[in-house]
Design a protein around this motif. Structure first.
Motif, PDB file in Angstrom:
ATOM      1  N   VAL A 107     -12.829   3.541  -5.283  1.00  0.00           N
ATOM      2  CA  VAL A 107     -12.757   2.208  -5.898  1.00  0.00           C
ATOM      3  C   VAL A 107     -13.469   1.194  -5.012  1.00  0.00           C
ATOM      4  N   ARG A 108     -13.286   1.310  -3.698  1.00  0.00           N
ATOM      5  CA  ARG A 108     -13.956   0.387  -2.768  1.00  0.00           C
ATOM      6  C   ARG A 108     -15.473   0.493  -2.897  1.00  0.00           C
ATOM      7  N   LEU A 109     -15.998   1.723  -2.945  1.00  0.00           N
ATOM      8  CA  LEU A 109     -17.447   1.902  -3.108  1.00  0.00           C
ATOM      9  C   LEU A 109     -17.928   1.313  -4.429  1.00  0.00           C
ATOM     10  N   TRP A 110     -17.199   1.583  -5.512  1.00  0.00           N
ATOM     11  CA  TRP A 110     -17.569   1.041  -6.823  1.00  0.00           C
ATOM     12  C   TRP A 110     -17.596  -0.488  -6.775  1.00  0.00           C
ATOM     13  N   ALA A 111     -16.535  -1.093  -6.217  1.00  0.00           N
ATOM     14  CA  ALA A 111     -16.445  -2.556  -6.177  1.00  0.00           C
ATOM     15  C   ALA A 111     -17.585  -3.150  -5.349  1.00  0.00           C
ATOM     16  N   ALA A 123     -18.921  -0.571   3.967  1.00  0.00           N
ATOM     17  CA  ALA A 123     -18.201   0.201   4.986  1.00  0.00           C
ATOM     18  C   ALA A 123     -17.378  -0.691   5.917  1.00  0.00           C
ATOM     19  N   GLU A 124     -17.757  -1.954   6.028  1.00  0.00           N
ATOM     20  CA  GLU A 124     -17.042  -2.879   6.906  1.00  0.00           C
ATOM     21  C   GLU A 124     -15.919  -3.622   6.190  1.00  0.00           C
ATOM     22  N   HIS A 125     -15.618  -3.231   4.951  1.00  0.00           N
ATOM     23  CA  HIS A 125     -14.550  -3.870   4.176  1.00  0.00           C
ATOM     24  C   HIS A 125     -13.527  -2.841   3.716  1.00  0.00           C
ATOM     25  N   VAL A 126     -12.335  -3.314   3.420  1.00  0.00           N
ATOM     26  CA  VAL A 126     -11.255  -2.461   2.914  1.00  0.00           C
ATOM     27  C   VAL A 126     -10.622  -3.140   1.712  1.00  0.00           C
ATOM     28  N   LEU A 127      -9.939  -2.338   0.912  1.00  0.00           N
ATOM     29  CA  LEU A 127      -9.183  -2.892  -0.198  1.00  0.00           C
ATOM     30  C   LEU A 127      -7.769  -3.180   0.282  1.00  0.00           C
ATOM     31  N   GLN A 128      -7.311  -4.376  -0.063  1.00  0.00           N
ATOM     32  CA  GLN A 128      -5.969  -4.817   0.285  1.00  0.00           C
ATOM     33  C   GLN A 128      -5.269  -5.190  -1.012  1.00  0.00           C
ATOM     34  N   ILE A 129      -4.053  -4.703  -1.207  1.00  0.00           N
ATOM     35  CA  ILE A 129      -3.331  -5.022  -2.429  1.00  0.00           C
ATOM     36  C   ILE A 129      -3.139  -6.533  -2.487  1.00  0.00           C
ATOM     37  N   ALA A 130      -3.548  -7.138  -3.596  1.00  0.00           N
ATOM     38  CA  ALA A 130      -3.521  -8.592  -3.757  1.00  0.00           C
ATOM     39  C   ALA A 130      -2.128  -9.141  -3.470  1.00  0.00           C
ATOM     40  N   THR A 132      -0.585  -9.233  -0.650  1.00  0.00           N
ATOM     41  CA  THR A 132       0.122  -8.528   0.429  1.00  0.00           C
ATOM     42  C   THR A 132      -0.832  -8.353   1.608  1.00  0.00           C
ATOM     43  N   THR A 133      -0.337  -7.705   2.642  1.00  0.00           N
ATOM     44  CA  THR A 133      -1.207  -7.299   3.758  1.00  0.00           C
ATOM     45  C   THR A 133      -1.386  -5.784   3.758  1.00  0.00           C
ATOM     46  N   GLU A 134      -0.930  -5.116   2.690  1.00  0.00           N
ATOM     47  CA  GLU A 134      -0.999  -3.660   2.588  1.00  0.00           C
ATOM     48  C   GLU A 134      -2.419  -3.197   2.263  1.00  0.00           C
ATOM     49  N   GLN A 135      -2.946  -2.336   3.118  1.00  0.00           N
ATOM     50  CA  GLN A 135      -4.281  -1.783   2.948  1.00  0.00           C
ATOM     51  C   GLN A 135      -4.155  -0.266   2.838  1.00  0.00           C
ATOM     52  N   PRO A 136      -4.056   0.255   1.613  1.00  0.00           N
ATOM     53  CA  PRO A 136      -3.875   1.694   1.443  1.00  0.00           C
ATOM     54  C   PRO A 136      -5.041   2.492   2.017  1.00  0.00           C
ATOM     55  N   ASP A 137      -4.725   3.664   2.539  1.00  0.00           N
ATOM     56  CA  ASP A 137      -5.752   4.563   3.066  1.00  0.00           C
ATOM     57  C   ASP A 137      -6.734   4.950   1.958  1.00  0.00           C
ATOM     58  N   VAL A 138      -7.946   5.299   2.337  1.00  0.00           N
ATOM     59  CA  VAL A 138      -8.996   5.616   1.368  1.00  0.00           C
ATOM     60  C   VAL A 138      -8.700   6.853   0.536  1.00  0.00           C
ATOM     61  N   LEU A 145      -0.165   3.563  -6.708  1.00  0.00           N
ATOM     62  CA  LEU A 145       0.064   2.146  -6.450  1.00  0.00           C
ATOM     63  C   LEU A 145       0.572   1.392  -7.672  1.00  0.00           C
ATOM     64  N   THR A 146       0.789   2.106  -8.765  1.00  0.00           N
ATOM     65  CA  THR A 146       1.287   1.469  -9.983  1.00  0.00           C
ATOM     66  C   THR A 146       2.203   2.424 -10.724  1.00  0.00           C
ATOM     67  N   LYS A 147       3.027   1.856 -11.557  1.00  0.00           N
ATOM     68  CA  LYS A 147       3.952   2.662 -12.361  1.00  0.00           C
ATOM     69  C   LYS A 147       3.681   2.380 -13.833  1.00  0.00           C
ATOM     70  N   TYR A 148       4.066   3.338 -14.661  1.00  0.00           N
ATOM     71  CA  TYR A 148       3.993   3.158 -16.096  1.00  0.00           C
ATOM     72  C   TYR A 148       5.043   2.115 -16.466  1.00  0.00           C
TER      73      TYR A 148
END
Length: 165
Positions: A107-111, A123-130, A132-138, A145-148
């Protein structure tokens, strides 16, 4: 020969695994994965998808050995067939629907590409859940990260922490 299959799901926070025979079908793999679910979980509407695979569904008769990739077999078990992903970078926002087994790294590469970033900048950026400060591993599946019935996740694309020295 047994194959270790790594499974992520909306139903458990950590990656779990099962061992199945190479000759086992996807239907047999799904049955083995369903056995990992908490007691009382209704499993009739769960979809098994292969990590970072764009196919809508694998035939239930395909053998596990045909699913092997560089890092083995990794699948996701989820009620959402697709997850709506929103990525914010400054004032820019991009949206796309991904399968639950899509990794945060993909998703990071696509974005980054959608936002016109150079590969080195991505490569110098990460995705962080909006929010929050949570940055899930690649290697985390976005379905984790979501539920039905929400079936969506929002990220901010932020600079990675740098360690100097």
């Amino acid at each position: 020969m047994p194959t270790r299959v790594y499974i992520q799901s909306e139903y458990f926070p950590d990656i779990k695994f099962v061992e199945v025979n190479d000759e086992a079908t996807v239907a047999e793999l799904k049955h083995a994965a369903l056995a990992l679910l908490p007691p009382g979980t209704e499993a009739f509407d769960l979809t098994l998808s292969v990590e970072d695979d764009d196919d809508d569904a694998h035939s239930h008769s395909i053998q596990v050995k045909h699913l092997k990739k560089e890092h083995g077999v990794r699948v996701h078990l989820h009620r959402c067939k697709q997850v709506e992903v929103k990525v914010c970078f400054g004032a820019e926002v991009v949206h796309h629907k991904f399968r639950p087994a899509t990794t945060v790294g993909r998703v990071r590469l696509w974005a980054g590409e959608k936002l016109g970033m150079a590969p080195g900048d991505i490569a110098e950026h990460v995705l962080q859940i909006a929010g929050t400060t949570e940055q899930p591993d690649v290697d985390i599946h976005i379905g984790s990260l979501t539920k039905y019935s929400q079936c969506e996740v929002a990220f901010d694309l932020v600079p990675a922490h740098r360690i100097n020295g």
